[in-house]
Design a protein around this motif. Structure first.
Motif, PDB file in Angstrom:
ATOM      1  N   PRO A   1      57.468  29.813  49.993  1.00  0.00           N
ATOM      2  CA  PRO A   1      56.657  30.385  48.911  1.00  0.00           C
ATOM      3  C   PRO A   1      57.463  31.306  48.012  1.00  0.00           C
ATOM      4  CG  PRO A   1      55.514  30.542  51.011  1.00  0.00           C
ATOM      5  CD  PRO A   1      56.922  30.129  51.313  1.00  0.00           C
ATOM      6  N   LYS A   2      57.102  31.319  46.739  1.00  0.00           N
ATOM      7  CA  LYS A   2      57.734  32.235  45.805  1.00  0.00           C
ATOM      8  C   LYS A   2      56.953  33.541  45.782  1.00  0.00           C
ATOM      9  CE  LYS A   2      55.299  30.299  41.785  1.00  0.00           C
ATOM     10  NZ  LYS A   2      55.470  29.617  40.495  1.00  0.00           N
ATOM     11  N   ALA A   3      57.553  34.544  45.188  1.00  0.00           N
ATOM     12  CA  ALA A   3      56.899  35.849  45.097  1.00  0.00           C
ATOM     13  C   ALA A   3      55.597  35.723  44.319  1.00  0.00           C
ATOM     14  CB  ALA A   3      57.822  36.847  44.416  1.00  0.00           C
ATOM     15  N   PRO A   4      54.593  36.521  44.664  1.00  0.00           N
ATOM     16  CA  PRO A   4      53.307  36.447  43.964  1.00  0.00           C
ATOM     17  C   PRO A   4      53.462  36.701  42.475  1.00  0.00           C
ATOM     18  CG  PRO A   4      53.172  37.872  45.901  1.00  0.00           C
ATOM     19  CD  PRO A   4      54.602  37.537  45.709  1.00  0.00           C
ATOM     20  N   GLN A   5      52.638  36.039  41.702  1.00  0.00           N
ATOM     21  CA  GLN A   5      52.649  36.235  40.253  1.00  0.00           C
ATOM     22  C   GLN A   5      51.793  37.447  39.876  1.00  0.00           C
ATOM     23  OE1 GLN A   5      54.622  34.219  38.174  1.00  0.00           O
ATOM     24  NE2 GLN A   5      55.354  33.775  40.233  1.00  0.00           N
ATOM     25  N   SER A   6      52.028  37.933  38.702  1.00  0.00           N
ATOM     26  CA  SER A   6      51.364  39.164  38.250  1.00  0.00           C
ATOM     27  C   SER A   6      49.850  39.005  38.206  1.00  0.00           C
ATOM     28  CB  SER A   6      51.880  39.538  36.859  1.00  0.00           C
ATOM     29  OG  SER A   6      51.204  40.677  36.389  1.00  0.00           O
ATOM     30  N   GLN A   7      49.148  39.984  38.833  1.00  0.00           N
ATOM     31  CA  GLN A   7      47.686  39.972  38.783  1.00  0.00           C
ATOM     32  C   GLN A   7      47.119  41.350  38.451  1.00  0.00           C
ATOM     33  OE1 GLN A   7      45.611  38.337  42.147  1.00  0.00           O
ATOM     34  NE2 GLN A   7      47.462  37.512  43.015  1.00  0.00           N
ATOM     35  N   VAL A   8      48.002  42.348  38.239  1.00  0.00           N
ATOM     36  CA  VAL A   8      47.500  43.708  38.105  1.00  0.00           C
ATOM     37  C   VAL A   8      46.498  43.832  36.971  1.00  0.00           C
ATOM     38  CG1 VAL A   8      48.193  46.047  37.452  1.00  0.00           C
ATOM     39  CG2 VAL A   8      49.394  44.843  39.250  1.00  0.00           C
ATOM     40  N   ASN A   9      46.675  43.068  35.898  1.00  0.00           N
ATOM     41  CA  ASN A   9      45.753  43.149  34.775  1.00  0.00           C
ATOM     42  C   ASN A   9      44.480  42.342  35.000  1.00  0.00           C
ATOM     43  OD1 ASN A   9      47.383  44.859  33.267  1.00  0.00           O
ATOM     44  ND2 ASN A   9      48.633  43.145  32.546  1.00  0.00           N
ATOM     45  N   ASP A  10      44.367  41.757  36.177  1.00  0.00           N
ATOM     46  CA  ASP A  10      43.171  40.987  36.497  1.00  0.00           C
ATOM     47  C   ASP A  10      41.961  41.928  36.445  1.00  0.00           C
ATOM     48  OD1 ASP A  10      42.377  38.667  39.197  1.00  0.00           O
ATOM     49  OD2 ASP A  10      41.123  39.484  37.608  1.00  0.00           O
ATOM     50  N   ASP A  11      41.002  41.589  35.601  1.00  0.00           N
ATOM     51  CA  ASP A  11      39.834  42.444  35.428  1.00  0.00           C
ATOM     52  C   ASP A  11      39.075  42.642  36.732  1.00  0.00           C
ATOM     53  OD1 ASP A  11      40.437  42.748  32.775  1.00  0.00           O
ATOM     54  OD2 ASP A  11      39.061  41.165  32.084  1.00  0.00           O
ATOM     55  N   SER A  12      39.105  41.614  37.615  1.00  0.00           N
ATOM     56  CA  SER A  12      38.342  41.746  38.851  1.00  0.00           C
ATOM     57  C   SER A  12      38.906  42.858  39.731  1.00  0.00           C
ATOM     58  CB  SER A  12      38.339  40.418  39.612  1.00  0.00           C
ATOM     59  OG  SER A  12      39.649  40.058  39.996  1.00  0.00           O
ATOM     60  N   TRP A  13      40.252  42.982  39.788  1.00  0.00           N
ATOM     61  CA  TRP A  13      40.817  44.069  40.592  1.00  0.00           C
ATOM     62  C   TRP A  13      40.551  45.423  39.943  1.00  0.00           C
ATOM     63  CZ3 TRP A  13      41.801  46.534  44.588  1.00  0.00           C
ATOM     64  CH2 TRP A  13      42.664  47.628  44.624  1.00  0.00           C
ATOM     65  N   ALA A  14      40.703  45.518  38.643  1.00  0.00           N
ATOM     66  CA  ALA A  14      40.436  46.783  37.964  1.00  0.00           C
ATOM     67  C   ALA A  14      38.992  47.224  38.197  1.00  0.00           C
ATOM     68  CB  ALA A  14      40.728  46.652  36.471  1.00  0.00           C
ATOM     69  N   ALA A  15      38.070  46.269  38.136  1.00  0.00           N
ATOM     70  CA  ALA A  15      36.661  46.601  38.352  1.00  0.00           C
ATOM     71  C   ALA A  15      36.426  47.068  39.781  1.00  0.00           C
ATOM     72  CB  ALA A  15      35.790  45.382  38.032  1.00  0.00           C
ATOM     73  N   ILE A  16      37.029  46.364  40.751  1.00  0.00           N
ATOM     74  CA  ILE A  16      36.887  46.760  42.154  1.00  0.00           C
ATOM     75  C   ILE A  16      37.461  48.148  42.365  1.00  0.00           C
ATOM     76  CG2 ILE A  16      37.705  46.273  44.497  1.00  0.00           C
ATOM     77  CD1 ILE A  16      37.576  43.287  43.778  1.00  0.00           C
ATOM     78  N   ALA A  17      38.666  48.386  41.817  1.00  0.00           N
ATOM     79  CA  ALA A  17      39.332  49.664  42.028  1.00  0.00           C
ATOM     80  C   ALA A  17      38.533  50.821  41.426  1.00  0.00           C
ATOM     81  CB  ALA A  17      40.735  49.609  41.423  1.00  0.00           C
ATOM     82  N   ARG A  18      38.029  50.652  40.205  1.00  0.00           N
ATOM     83  CA  ARG A  18      37.269  51.732  39.576  1.00  0.00           C
ATOM     84  C   ARG A  18      35.976  52.010  40.326  1.00  0.00           C
ATOM     85  NH1 ARG A  18      39.230  49.030  34.699  1.00  0.00           N
ATOM     86  NH2 ARG A  18      40.814  50.375  33.734  1.00  0.00           N
ATOM     87  N   SER A  19      35.377  50.947  40.862  1.00  0.00           N
ATOM     88  CA  SER A  19      34.156  51.127  41.641  1.00  0.00           C
ATOM     89  C   SER A  19      34.442  51.903  42.922  1.00  0.00           C
ATOM     90  CB  SER A  19      33.544  49.759  41.963  1.00  0.00           C
ATOM     91  OG  SER A  19      32.452  49.897  42.841  1.00  0.00           O
ATOM     92  N   LEU A  20      35.566  51.572  43.582  1.00  0.00           N
ATOM     93  CA  LEU A  20      35.922  52.281  44.811  1.00  0.00           C
ATOM     94  C   LEU A  20      36.287  53.735  44.531  1.00  0.00           C
ATOM     95  CD1 LEU A  20      38.125  49.553  46.570  1.00  0.00           C
ATOM     96  CD2 LEU A  20      35.827  50.284  47.234  1.00  0.00           C
ATOM     97  N   ALA A  21      36.951  53.993  43.416  1.00  0.00           N
ATOM     98  CA  ALA A  21      37.369  55.355  43.091  1.00  0.00           C
ATOM     99  C   ALA A  21      36.171  56.263  42.828  1.00  0.00           C
ATOM    100  CB  ALA A  21      38.293  55.333  41.870  1.00  0.00           C
ATOM    101  N   GLY A  22      35.148  55.729  42.196  1.00  0.00           N
ATOM    102  CA  GLY A  22      33.982  56.548  41.888  1.00  0.00           C
ATOM    103  C   GLY A  22      34.284  57.615  40.860  1.00  0.00           C
ATOM    104  N   PRO A  23      33.320  58.483  40.607  1.00  0.00           N
ATOM    105  CA  PRO A  23      33.500  59.489  39.543  1.00  0.00           C
ATOM    106  C   PRO A  23      34.529  60.556  39.889  1.00  0.00           C
ATOM    107  CG  PRO A  23      31.434  59.842  40.725  1.00  0.00           C
ATOM    108  CD  PRO A  23      31.970  58.535  41.208  1.00  0.00           C
ATOM    109  N   ASP A  24      34.798  60.781  41.180  1.00  0.00           N
ATOM    110  CA  ASP A  24      35.711  61.855  41.566  1.00  0.00           C
ATOM    111  C   ASP A  24      37.109  61.350  41.888  1.00  0.00           C
ATOM    112  OD1 ASP A  24      33.660  63.769  41.370  1.00  0.00           O
ATOM    113  OD2 ASP A  24      32.922  63.194  43.360  1.00  0.00           O
TER     114      ASP A  24
END
Length: 728
Positions: free
Chosen positions: A434-457
């Motif tokens: 297998p090759k190294a994973p391709q870029s996904q950081v800008n994936d909206d699904s991860w950003a949405a998950i991360a912001r939801s987990l972070a919460g307001p604080d």
């Protein structure tokens, strides 16, 4: 200060009269790298390559009275000759004629030998340089003057036997004493006696391949070069190579062709890998351990059974048929019955009939017996991807004209092993890394998950290759390091590594995510840690712990410098991948060009500011042990998990002890005694039992292996040991 010597001359002994292609290739490889090469022999030698000097061995060692080269064991005589060559030819390096040179050999202060690998009994002698006037060399030459001497370093029971035999007028000749008594055993003893271990070169820098991996020399050239790396010095070729041609297109075949070495015609050239040889396919993968093997479509039963017998691995059957992809098909039931008939326990087998049931596997098989069975790789590529991790191997069959190469190439590097013709259609068997994973950081699904987990604080920060996710809870902060590809593509909950049990403890979490195999060598990441430290972020918590494994373990050590006094928990970490510092680290070519300088560069040094560094690793994994050896500061607690491998977290998880060990380490309550008390669970762990048994056999202790096997089988069944006992 250790001083590097100029390119030194090398010498070797040959007791035959005709050089085969492996010996010719060995001699030429040293000449290629600038060494003046001398072949010593007691008579004429045919096949000597141009540019190689020939010299009478009698000028170094006259035959008899100690040993006669025509009557002695060749290895024993070579052991004796080696010592006299080093003493009589100052500055010359001894090399076995089975060694293939990959880079110039460079003695330091006149010394060159590989440090003993953790768990191994002796230092190797295939490459050796010692100062001609050194006390250690004089002692060894003196010790060989009497072939009936009783060595001080043999086991006490043998010494007693030898003393009794001498008293009875039947002294034991060196040829009847343990193998290596004038070789590795003697060298190891006297290196220790004279306290010269500090002159050792790391094992992986001289010999980057373990004995079980030497088959890599017969792999396609590009894959071997990637595995060995530019910093490797030499590899030993397996005995018996001269009895056959190197496989077409292999590493050795390319070297033979380059040097114009004539191959004998008395035997036919070997195919790269027999299509129906499970053992050969297993060797071709280069995998040192397999925890899970996956079979797509059910046509790799022999290969799966071979992997299960060799590695005691779990099995994932992907219920796939060409027409249905995933669903229910008729091959599963007879396959399960066949596994049961071979003694594979039902709890070791899972059947996947939906994408959510797929798991990352070490070996993935996708084979075909006929052209019609060859999969549509355009359709199943996402399924295969779900079963691949960075160190996986995929063995697959591709029908000519199907476009399979194109679709598999999107998943990694594809190399052809063999081809066959079935009813007029060509089918190729390939292996994929297998090759190294391709870029996904800008994936909206991860950003949405991360912001939801972070919460307001909390907070979420990201650039194009890394992200930081902070989730506030209690007064303990755990900083974890993970790969976004694993979190998003290989876990059902799509959460960072360690999220679940950190949440259950009520601890705060800072998850640092890499978008690929970056080792976090991004100035933006360093800037974020600088900013957090300067803002007092870490100071807000009563306790801070940096936690990671492998690449994440490196990051946990390296970035702990942002919070002096924090704790570090690292599983199988790299200390650095800076090739100037660890030239023997050959596994991670993808990051060789990265900059590992700066205040967060060398984890072994930066972590000196931590309160405690808890290091979990397998000392029998040479490269992991090499990194662990670089952690020399007094704040380091090294916990050794013998025979658990680089991915020891997986083994600890299967044993049911990973969670209490990691929770204890993160919570600050884990002690060395407590760790080894929990590690006793390995005694009933089939994989550990198998590794222990196989090491006894490999080291020439069949009696001890039988005792261990009988004991284990009296206390429970272990299929791999039962089969090995039958073979033994």
């Amino acid at each position: 200060m250790r001083v590097a010597s100029p390119i030194a001359a090398v010498g070797t002994l040959y007791l035959g009269d005709t050089l085969g292609w492996p010996e010719q290739l060995s001699l030429k490889s040293f000449a290629d790298h600038g060494h003046a090469v001398t072949l010593f022999s007691y008579g004429p030698v045919a096949g000597l390559p141009a540019g190689i000097r020939h010299q009478s061995a009698s000028e170094v060692l006259q035959p008899g009275p100690v040993l006669d080269p025509t009557a002695a064991d060749p290895q024993l005589y070579a052991d004796l000759f080696r010592l006299h060559l080093l003493q009589r030819c100052p500055g010359m390096i001894w090399v076995d004629v089975t060694v293939l040179c990959l880079a110039p050999l460079v003695p330091r202060d006149g010394y060159l030998f590989a440090g003993a690998v953790a768990g191994k009994a002796r230092i190797g002698t295939a490459i050796l340089a010692l100062p001609a006037n050194s006390a250690v060399l004089a002692d060894m030459v003196a010790a060989t003057a009497d072939p009936f001497a009783i060595p001080a370093f043999v086991k006490p029971d043998l010494r007693r036997d030898y003393v009794a035999a001498r008293a009875a007028g039947r002294p034991v000749h060196v040829s009847r004493q343990p193998k290596g008594v004038w070789g590795g055993l003697m060298l190891t003893h006297y290196i220790g006696k004279h306290r010269l271990q500090g002159h050792a070169t790391p094992q992986a820098a001289l010999y980057p391949l373990a004995r079980a991996d030497r088959g890599l020399l017969e792999k396609p050239l590009v894959r071997v070069q990637r595995r060995l790396g530019d910093a490797a010095s030499a590899v030993e070729m397996e005995p018996g190579l001269g009895q056959r041609h190197p496989p077409v297109g292999s590493f050795l075949a390319e070297r033979v062709r380059r040097h114009g070495i004539a191959l004998p015609t008395a035997f036919a050239a070997a195919s790269a890998v027999p299509l129906a040889d499970p053992g050969g396919l297993l060797a071709e993968t280069g995998l040192a351990a397999i925890a899970l093997v996956a079979d797509f479509g059910g046509r790799a039963r022999d290969l799966v059974l071979a992997a299960q017998a060799r590695f005691d691995c779990d099995i994932l059957l992907v219920d796939m048929a060409p027409a249905t992809l995933l669903g229910e098909s008729g091959w599963v039931a007879p396959y399960l019955a066949a596994l049961a008939a071979q003694g594979v326990a039902v709890e070791r087998i899972r059947v996947a009939r939906r994408a959510e049931a797929l798991r990352p596997a070490d070996l993935v098989c996708c084979l075909a017996e006929t052209a019609d069975q060859a999969p549509d790789y355009a359709a199943i590529a996402p399924l295969l991807s779900a079963c691949l991790h960075a160190d996986s191997r995929l063995i697959a069959d591709i029908r000519k004209g199907s476009g399979g190469y194109k679709h598999l190439a999107q998943l990694g590097e594809v190399a052809t092993l063999a081809k066959r013709d079935v009813a007029g259609t060509s089918i190729a068997r390939v292996i994929l890394s297998p090759k190294a994973p391709q870029s996904q950081v800008n994936d909206d699904s991860w950003a949405a998950i991360a912001r939801s987990l972070a919460g307001p604080d909390g907070f979420y920060r990201a650039n194009d290759s890394h992200s930081f996710l902070f989730i506030p809870r209690g007064q303990t902060l755990v900083v974890t390091f993970d790969n976004l590809d694993l979190a998003m593509g290989k876990r059902e909950d799509r959460r960072p590594w360690g999220f679940g049990f950190i949440e259950k403890q009520g601890w705060s979490m800072l998850g640092v995510m890499a978008n690929g195999w970056t080792w976090y060598r991004d100035q933006w990441v360093s800037d974020q840690f600088d900013d957090l430290a300067a803002s007092g972020f870490f100071a807000r918590f009563e306790r801070v712990v940096f936690y990671g494994a492998s690449m994440g373990g490196y990051a946990a050590c390296a970035f702990s410098g942002a919070a002096p006094g924090a704790d570090v928990v690292a599983i199988s970490p790299q200390s650095t991948v800076d090739r100037a510092v660890v030239p023997w680290e050959t596994r991670y070519k993808t990051v060789w060009g990265a900059d590992f300088s700066g205040k967060y560069g060398d984890g072994a040094l930066v972590s000196g500011a931590a309160r405690r560094v808890t290091l979990l690793y397998d000392p029998f994994e040479p490269l992991d042990a090499g990194h662990a050896d670089r952690f020399t500061l007094p704040n380091t607690l090294k916990l050794r998990a013998n025979l658990m491998g680089h991915r020891l977290g997986s083994s600890l998880l299967q044993m049911g002890i990973l969670t209490p060990i990691i929770l204890g380490a993160l919570g600050g309550t884990l002690t060395e005694a407590g760790f080894y008390r929990m590690l006793r669970a390995r005694r009933s762990f089939p994989r550990y039992q198998r590794e222990l048994f196989q090491r006894l056999v490999a080291r020439g202790h069949p009696g001890l292996a039988r005792k261990l096997g009988n004991y284990l089988l009296r206390h429970g069944d272990n299929r791999a040991i039962r089969q090995a006992m039958a073979a033994l």
